[in-house]
Motif scaffolding. Structure first.
Motif, mmCIF file in Angstrom:
data_model
loop_
_atom_site.group_PDB
_atom_site.id
_atom_site.type_symbol
_atom_site.label_atom_id
_atom_site.label_comp_id
_atom_site.label_asym_id
_atom_site.label_seq_id
_atom_site.Cartn_x
_atom_site.Cartn_y
_atom_site.Cartn_z
ATOM 1 N N TYR A 114 89.700 66.472 -47.319
ATOM 2 C CA TYR A 114 89.490 66.677 -48.761
ATOM 3 C C TYR A 114 90.682 66.142 -49.556
ATOM 4 N N ASP A 115 91.893 66.389 -49.026
ATOM 5 C CA ASP A 115 93.091 65.926 -49.722
ATOM 6 C C ASP A 115 93.080 64.415 -49.857
ATOM 7 N N ILE A 116 92.624 63.768 -48.787
ATOM 8 C CA ILE A 116 92.585 62.295 -48.812
ATOM 9 C C ILE A 116 91.639 61.833 -49.909
ATOM 10 N N VAL A 117 90.452 62.497 -49.960
ATOM 11 C CA VAL A 117 89.473 62.105 -50.981
ATOM 12 C C VAL A 117 90.011 62.384 -52.378
ATOM 13 N N LYS A 118 90.668 63.536 -52.500
ATOM 14 C CA LYS A 118 91.180 63.949 -53.807
ATOM 15 C C LYS A 118 92.260 62.985 -54.302
ATOM 16 N N ASP A 119 93.176 62.681 -53.420
ATOM 17 C CA ASP A 119 94.280 61.787 -53.803
ATOM 18 C C ASP A 119 94.007 60.382 -53.248
ATOM 19 N N ILE A 120 92.929 59.816 -53.700
ATOM 20 C CA ILE A 120 92.556 58.485 -53.187
ATOM 21 C C ILE A 120 93.697 57.496 -53.383
ATOM 22 N N ASP A 121 94.024 56.832 -52.294
ATOM 23 C CA ASP A 121 95.125 55.881 -52.407
ATOM 24 C C ASP A 121 94.755 54.791 -53.412
ATOM 25 N N ALA A 122 95.743 54.336 -54.094
ATOM 26 C CA ALA A 122 95.539 53.434 -55.233
ATOM 27 C C ALA A 122 94.726 52.196 -54.870
ATOM 28 N N ASP A 123 94.911 51.698 -53.654
ATOM 29 C CA ASP A 123 94.244 50.447 -53.295
ATOM 30 C C ASP A 123 92.972 50.676 -52.478
ATOM 31 N N CYS A 124 92.422 51.897 -52.546
ATOM 32 C CA CYS A 124 91.222 52.211 -51.764
ATOM 33 C C CYS A 124 90.072 51.261 -52.099
ATOM 34 N N LYS A 125 89.845 51.082 -53.397
ATOM 35 C CA LYS A 125 88.716 50.236 -53.808
ATOM 36 C C LYS A 125 88.911 48.793 -53.351
ATOM 37 N N GLU A 126 90.180 48.358 -53.402
ATOM 38 C CA GLU A 126 90.473 46.992 -52.932
ATOM 39 C C GLU A 126 90.196 46.878 -51.443
ATOM 40 N N LYS A 127 90.600 47.935 -50.720
ATOM 41 C CA LYS A 127 90.362 47.939 -49.264
ATOM 42 C C LYS A 127 88.874 47.924 -48.966
ATOM 43 N N GLN A 128 88.121 48.716 -49.737
ATOM 44 C CA GLN A 128 86.667 48.764 -49.517
ATOM 45 C C GLN A 128 86.054 47.395 -49.793
ATOM 46 N N LYS A 129 86.498 46.752 -50.863
ATOM 47 C CA LYS A 129 85.969 45.424 -51.207
ATOM 48 C C LYS A 129 86.287 44.402 -50.125
ATOM 49 N N ALA A 130 87.443 44.580 -49.492
ATOM 50 C CA ALA A 130 87.840 43.644 -48.434
ATOM 51 C C ALA A 130 87.239 44.034 -47.082
ATOM 52 N N GLY A 131 86.559 45.176 -47.058
ATOM 53 C CA GLY A 131 85.902 45.624 -45.833
ATOM 54 C C GLY A 131 86.843 46.211 -44.806
ATOM 55 N N VAL A 132 88.056 46.551 -45.222
ATOM 56 C CA VAL A 132 89.025 47.081 -44.254
ATOM 57 C C VAL A 132 89.230 48.591 -44.389
ATOM 58 N N LEU A 133 88.469 49.222 -45.304
ATOM 59 C CA LEU A 133 88.546 50.677 -45.403
ATOM 60 C C LEU A 133 87.639 51.260 -44.321
ATOM 61 N N LYS A 134 88.236 51.903 -43.334
ATOM 62 C CA LYS A 134 87.438 52.416 -42.215
ATOM 63 C C LYS A 134 87.601 53.924 -42.084
ATOM 64 N N VAL A 135 86.542 54.562 -41.558
ATOM 65 C CA VAL A 135 86.540 56.029 -41.457
ATOM 66 C C VAL A 135 86.119 56.468 -40.062
ATOM 67 N N CYS A 136 86.587 57.656 -39.658
ATOM 68 C CA CYS A 136 86.221 58.221 -38.351
ATOM 69 C C CYS A 136 84.799 58.757 -38.432
ATOM 70 N N LYS A 137 83.903 58.177 -37.653
ATOM 71 C CA LYS A 137 82.506 58.626 -37.716
ATOM 72 C C LYS A 137 81.812 58.368 -36.383
ATOM 73 N N ASN A 138 81.120 59.380 -35.900
ATOM 74 C CA ASN A 138 80.298 59.249 -34.684
ATOM 75 C C ASN A 138 81.031 58.537 -33.545
ATOM 76 N N ASP A 139 82.194 59.009 -33.203
ATOM 77 C CA ASP A 139 82.982 58.454 -32.098
ATOM 78 C C ASP A 139 83.479 57.036 -32.355
ATOM 79 N N GLY A 140 83.439 56.579 -33.586
ATOM 80 C CA GLY A 140 83.903 55.228 -33.871
ATOM 81 C C GLY A 140 84.730 55.177 -35.135
ATOM 82 N N CYS A 141 85.004 53.955 -35.594
ATOM 83 C CA CYS A 141 85.815 53.756 -36.797
ATOM 84 C C CYS A 141 85.176 52.635 -37.627
#
Lengths: 394, 85
Positions: free
Chosen positions: B39-66
């Protein structure tokens, strides 16, 4: 019956007891033999036949998948990051593309999507476009466009906010549409609008996204979960679905917990439903009540291994056939992944169930060449063998 | 005799129940900690999160993968699947 007759001939009392053990011993060996030689899996009757075509890729890590464009078969090795073409009888036609090869700098291969003019390779959220001759044409990245302000989306989530969504990577099945767009599975994991703690998710969250291939823009999201999810509060590990696109552009959707198949027209208006319950399905799904279970991988793993769920769907409009696989639910002491969960396939003709038969653990129909359906795939890591299945159905 | 059987039963039940309860509360404690972190991560979204998402490098822990994820996801961020263990 035959076994009983044999016992009668072999005598009774102590002799019968000894003979019982001999038979048990022989049967045990018979079962083991079948299990270790999976390629010998065969359904062969008057109506249906499954054969395995073994292939010998130039490089294989045994981690990969098969795909077809309707005229040839491709083997994608995910660890080697390369794509090799095979004829229908398993002869290699060479490697067609590999990662980090050329100016396009393909980063990997998550999915191969045939199109009328060539191919799309999806790696994570990136789409690489190729011609039929594997000339690189361009690339784009999925962009879930923000239709409202980010803060609004974070504080008051709604099912139609595209910006909250992401690609559903489990059992991905992206398809080229006659309209020229790409259809993908989508999911949303908003802190307060998700499968773990939000009932609104089950009513409003969309399951499909339409993507502009050239720009990567997700321009439309559509389809919601059916009313069958109302019977449960939260089933985050069984909220997935699969879809197929019919020749006329109709969408066929199947959801993990629902025996019905939902048919929508290209404008996503529900046309009809049909279906049938699978055989011996373990459907006593444990419901969750908190977000905490999302962070423990074993719950996800158990949901795939131990419980029943409907899985992949394939439609042959010309023959009025619909193929749908389902897992019955496995044993806790058997296996460590989804493939230990027994798989069966239902075949509907004109929306009426015609056959329900056991199929190999990874069986998934990916297309049709001539009169044969091609299915992914056979992988034997111990014997380093792999191949695709050929299914004929009359 | 009845008393001995009763003591024996209580002993067996205690033997089974105590470690189970302990491990449950420990697990819940762990979950709560991880959830808060997420929750803290979501709350304090890092400044470049959107840039990372646009570049496809924002990854999350999900279903035994990343796999790649959305900035708004409640999941823990990762670079490789090993970060999720």
């Amino acid at each position: 019956m035959i076994v009983n007759d044999l016992f009668k001939k072999l005598g009774s009392g102590r002799a019968q007891f000894t003979n019982t053990w001999i038979f048990f011993f022989l049967f045990s060996f018979g079962c083991k033999e079948n299990k270790s030689n999976e390629e010998s899996f065969a359904v062969d009757n008057q109506q249906m036949k499954i054969d395995t075509v073994l292939v010998k890729p130039l490089n294989s890590s045994q981690v990969g998948f098969f795909q077809t464009d309707g005229s040839t078969v491709f083997y994608v090795d995910k660890l080697f990051g390369q794509l090799e073409e095979f004829s229908l009888d398993g002869e290699s036609r060479g490697i067609k593309v590999r990662e980090m090869d050329g100016p396009e700098q393909l980063q990997g291969i998550s999915e191969l999507i045939p199109t009328p003019g060539g191919f799309i390779i999806r790696h994570d959220w990136m789409l690489y476009r190729y011609s039929k001759q594997w000339e690189f044409l361009g690339k784009s990245m999925f962009e879930f466009q923000h239709t409202v302000d980010y803060q609004e989306m974070l504080e008051r989530p709604k099912g139609d906010y595209i910006g909250m969504y992401e690609l559903q990577t489990y059992n991905s099945n992206s398809r080229y549409l006659p309209s020229g767009d790409l259809l993908i599975k989508v999911d949303v994991e908003h802190p307060s609008f998700n499968a773990f703690i939000s009932r609104d998710y089950y009513k409003e969250a969309r399951v499909l996204g339409k993507v502009d291939i050239k720009t990567g823009l997700v321009k439309e999201i559509m389809g919601t979960r059916p009313a069958s999810y109302e019977k449960y509060r939260f089933l985050p590990f069984h909220s997935m679905m699969d879809f197929a696109v019919g020749k006329e552009g109709d969408f066929y959707l199947t959801y993990e917990i629902d025996s019905l198949i939902y048919v929508y027209d290209p404008s996503m208006r529900l046309k009809q439903t049909f279906g049938a319950e699978g055989v011996g399905m373990k459907r006593n799904y444990p419901e969750t009540s908190s977000l905490e279970v999302a962070f423990e991988g074993r719950y996800w793993n158990e949901s795939r291994r131990l419980y029943a769920y409907y899985k992949d769907i394939y439609v042959d409009t010309d023959k009025s056939l619909v193929f749908r696989t389902y897992r019955q639910g496995g044993r806790a002491d058997n296996g460590y992944d989804e493939y230990s969960n027994p798989l069966r396939m239902q075949i509907f003709r004109n929306q009426v169930l015609e056959m329900d038969v056991a199929v190999p653990p990874r069986f998934r129909i990916i297309g049709k060449i001539g009169t044969s359906y091609i299915a992914d795939g056979y992988f034997n890591e111990v014997e380093e063998k792999q191949g695709f299945y050929l299914l004929t159905y009359n | 005799m009845k008393k001995k059987v009763f003591i024996l039963l209580v002993g067996i039940l205690g033997f089974i129940a105590v470690p189970t309860l302990n491990s449950s509360s420990q697990t819940l404690k762990d979950y709560a900690a991880v959830a808060k972190l997420s929750y803290d991560i979501v709350k304090d979204i890092d400044a470049d999160c959107k840039e990372k998402q646009k570049a496809g490098v924002l990854k999350v822990c999900k279903n035994d993968g990343c796999p790649p994820g959305n900035c708004i996801s409640f999941r823990k961020r990762c670079l490789t699947p090993d970060d999720c263990k």
